[in-house]
Design a protein around this motif. Structure first.
Motif, PDB file in Angstrom:
ATOM      1  N   ASP A  99      44.206  37.913  41.688  1.00 37.48           N
ATOM      2  CA  ASP A  99      44.236  37.380  40.316  1.00 37.48           C
ATOM      3  C   ASP A  99      44.974  38.330  39.398  1.00 37.48           C
ATOM      4  O   ASP A  99      44.931  39.553  39.585  1.00 37.48           O
ATOM      5  CB  ASP A  99      42.805  37.227  39.768  1.00 37.48           C
ATOM      6  N   TYR A 100      45.590  37.752  38.380  1.00 39.08           N
ATOM      7  CA  TYR A 100      46.263  38.544  37.349  1.00 39.08           C
ATOM      8  C   TYR A 100      45.566  38.307  36.019  1.00 39.08           C
ATOM      9  O   TYR A 100      45.347  37.160  35.616  1.00 39.08           O
ATOM     10  CB  TYR A 100      47.736  38.133  37.256  1.00 39.08           C
ATOM     11  N   HIS A 101      45.181  39.381  35.365  1.00 41.07           N
ATOM     12  CA  HIS A 101      44.500  39.304  34.061  1.00 41.07           C
ATOM     13  C   HIS A 101      45.321  40.110  33.048  1.00 41.07           C
ATOM     14  O   HIS A 101      45.304  41.342  33.080  1.00 41.07           O
ATOM     15  CB  HIS A 101      43.093  39.911  34.146  1.00 41.07           C
ATOM     16  N   TYR A 135      45.468  43.526  37.902  1.00 40.93           N
ATOM     17  CA  TYR A 135      45.420  42.789  39.172  1.00 40.93           C
ATOM     18  C   TYR A 135      44.106  43.053  39.905  1.00 40.93           C
ATOM     19  O   TYR A 135      43.622  44.187  39.924  1.00 40.93           O
ATOM     20  CB  TYR A 135      46.584  43.209  40.075  1.00 40.93           C
ATOM     21  N   ARG A 136      43.547  41.996  40.474  1.00 40.81           N
ATOM     22  CA  ARG A 136      42.375  42.137  41.343  1.00 40.81           C
ATOM     23  C   ARG A 136      42.681  41.481  42.676  1.00 40.81           C
ATOM     24  O   ARG A 136      43.286  40.415  42.726  1.00 40.81           O
ATOM     25  CB  ARG A 136      41.164  41.390  40.757  1.00 40.81           C
ATOM     26  N   ALA A 137      42.266  42.122  43.763  1.00 39.58           N
ATOM     27  CA  ALA A 137      42.289  41.478  45.087  1.00 39.58           C
ATOM     28  C   ALA A 137      40.844  41.508  45.568  1.00 39.58           C
ATOM     29  O   ALA A 137      40.174  42.538  45.471  1.00 39.58           O
ATOM     30  CB  ALA A 137      43.191  42.248  46.038  1.00 39.58           C
ATOM     31  N   TRP A 138      40.360  40.382  46.092  1.00 38.99           N
ATOM     32  CA  TRP A 138      38.922  40.276  46.368  1.00 38.99           C
ATOM     33  C   TRP A 138      38.670  39.251  47.468  1.00 38.99           C
ATOM     34  O   TRP A 138      39.532  38.438  47.790  1.00 38.99           O
ATOM     35  CB  TRP A 138      38.177  39.835  45.103  1.00 38.99           C
ATOM     36  N   ILE A 139      37.472  39.323  48.039  1.00 41.01           N
ATOM     37  CA  ILE A 139      36.992  38.241  48.903  1.00 41.01           C
ATOM     38  C   ILE A 139      35.626  37.784  48.403  1.00 41.01           C
ATOM     39  O   ILE A 139      34.872  38.568  47.833  1.00 41.01           O
ATOM     40  CB  ILE A 139      36.938  38.626  50.403  1.00 41.01           C
TER      41      ILE A 139
END
Length: 400
Positions: A345-347, A389-393
Motif C-alpha cells: 500500500d501507498y499512503h 509504503y507498507r508491505a504486509w500479509i
C-alpha cells in the motif's frame, strides 16, 4: 569457499531497464519505495544470506521478526559492501544502472554481469518476445490470446480503428505502467505516445481487450545452463488500469483447484510442461534466476453459453517478482492450513501508514503456531511515522 548471497530490492528496475541508461535516476517515489521496502527479500532469501538495507528502523525490525520466526538472514549496509569481497548478488532485476551503482559502492566488477549480458537480458525482457511465445502456446481449444508487435504509424492507426477497444503497451515498462487503453479512435495523444515509445523501443505492442476473470502466473527458475524448472503458481489481482495490487496466499494445489473451476487441470499441466521446454530454448542458457509468465483466465460468450480459456502469456518477467516472493513466503512462513493475502500500500500523508498498521495490528492480532504464521496481520517491513509504503500479509485459518 562458497560466495555469500546478497539480496537487493530494486523495484525501480523495470523503469531503469526501459531507460537503458547507466546514469538513470528513478523518480523520487520509486527511490522511496526501494528504501522503505528494502528488507522484503528477507522473506525469500536463502539461509545464511544478507539483505542490503540501511540500518535505521530495519535492524530493530529484523531482530523483532527473528524472535518470532526462524529468519536466517542478516542486514548489510551500503558502506559495508566493499569490506566483504565475495558476493553472489541477487537483485530484484539486473540493469546497467544497478551495475554502475554497485561498482560505485566498491563491489568488485568481476562479481557483476558484463555489459553484454545486461544487453542480452534487456533484449529478452522486450515484450516482443512474449508476442512470439504467445502464438506458440495455443495448445488446444482451452487457450486464447493474440498480441502484435507493430512498428509503423499505419499499423498503429489501423489496429486502433479496427476495434471498439484495444490496449497498446510499451515493449519495456513496469507492471501496469506503459499502458494505453484505446476506444477505437487514433487520437493525436495516442499517435504521439506511439511515436515516442517506438523511437526508444522499436515499436508498440497491440492487443485486443479480453473479458478477464482471473490474473495468475506460472513461475520458473532458470539455472543458466539450459535447465528451467517450475517454481509454482501465483494468483494475483490488478486494478482497473492494470496496476498490480496484491497476491493471494495459497498453496499451489489450492491455486490449481481455483483455476480448474474454469479450465481442465490437464490444460494447466500441458502448459507448464510446454513452457519449461519453450523457456529453456528461449532463455535457458542466457539468463540465471527466477522468471514469471503472467496469464489470465478469460470469459467468452459462445452459442448462448459461457466458455473460459487461458491466455497463456500476457508478459514474461525476466526477474524476481511478487509471485515468486509470495510463493516462497507462503511455503516457508505461513501455516499450511491457513490462507491469506499479501499487499503493498501507498499512503501519501505522514503518519497515515503507521495509523493503518496500528489499526490492523490491533484488529488482527498475530498468532504463530509451530514457528509459522497461523493467523493475523504481519508487516513485512518496518512501519514508522514517516513511512509511505507498507508491505504486509493478512492470514486467516482455513477453517474460518
Amino acid at each position: 569457499m562458497t560466495k555469500k548471497v546478497l539480496y537487493i530490492f530494486n523495484p525501480e528496475h523495470d523503469l531503469a531497464l526501459a531507460s537503458g541508461e547507466a546514469n538513470y535516476m528513478a523518480p523520487a517515489s520509486a527511490r522511496q519505495m526501494a528504501a522503505e521496502l528494502a528488507l522484503l527479500p528477507m522473506w525469500y532469501a536463502e539461509e545464511g544470506s544478507a539483505v542490503l538495507a540501511s540500518s535505521a528502523y530495519n535492524l530493530n525490525y529484523l531482530k523483532q521478526m527473528q524472535e518470532l520466526l526462524d529468519i536466517p538472514v542478516r542486514l548489510i549496509t551500503e558502506p559495508e559492501l566493499a569490506s566483504e569481497p565475495d558476493w553472489d548478488i541477487h537483485p530484484w532485476g539486473w540493469d546497467v544502472a544497478l551495475r554502475k551503482r554497485l561498482a560505485g559502492l566498491g563491489v568488485d566488477e568481476t562479481l557483476l554481469p558484463s555489459m553484454e549480458q545486461l544487453s542480452s537480458w534487456r533484449e529478452y525482457s522486450h515484450r516482443s518476445k512474449a508476442v512470439s511465445l504467445l502464438s506458440e502456446l495455443q495448445l488446444n481449444e482451452h487457450f486464447c490470446g493474440e498480441s502484435y508487435y507493430l512498428e509503423t504509424p499505419e499499423e498503429w492507426k489501423a489496429f486502433v480503428e479496427e476495434r471498439e477497444g484495444c490496449l497498446l503497451k510499451a515493449p519495456l515498462s513496469g507492471s501496469g505502467k506503459g499502458l494505453n487503453w484505446c476506444k477505437g479512435v487514433f487520437t493525436p495523444f495516442i499517435s504521439g505516445w506511439c511515436t515516442r515509445v517506438a523511437a526508444s523501443q522499436g515499436g508498440v505492442i497491440a492487443e485486443p481487450i479480453y473479458n478477464k476473470v482471473e490474473d495468475f502466473a506460472m513461475e520458473f527458475y532458470s539455472d543458466g545452463a539450459g535447465g528451467v524448472t517450475f517454481a509454482g503458481y501465483s494468483l494475483f489481482h490488478t486494478g482497473k488500469s492494470g496496476m498490480y495490487e496484491g497476491n493471494r496466499l495459497l498453496s499451489n494445489e489450492a491455486i490449481r483447484e481455483q483455476l480448474s473451476q474454469y479450465v481442465p487441470s490437464e490444460a494447466l499441466t500441458d502448459l507448464e510442461n510446454c513452457l519449461k521446454y519453450k523457456l529453456s530454448a528461449l532463455v535457458g542458457t542466457v539468463y540465471k534466476g527466477y522468471l514469471g509468465v503472467d496469464m489470465m483466465i478469460c470469459r467468452f460468450p459462445e452459442n448462448k453459453k459461457t466458455v473460459f480459456r487461458i491466455h497463456p502469456c500476457v508478459e514474461i518477467n525476466l526477474r524476481m517478482n511478487m509471485g515468486v516472493m509470495t510463493r516462497l513466503l507462503y511455503d516457508h512462513y505461513v501455516y499450511s492450513d491457513s490462507t491469506g493475502r499479501f499487499g503493498i500500500d501507498y499512503h501519501p500523508s505522514e503518519g497515515e501508514a503507521l495509523k493503518e498498521h496500528e489499526r490492523l495490528s490491533a484488529t488482527f492480532p498475530l498468532e504463530i503456531r509451530e514457528g509459522k504464521v497461523h493467523s493475523g496481520y504481519l508487516p513485512l517491513v518496518p512501519v514508522h511515522k514517516r513511512s509511505c509504503y507498507r508491505a504486509w500479509i493478512l492470514v486467516t485459518p482455513d477453517s474460518l
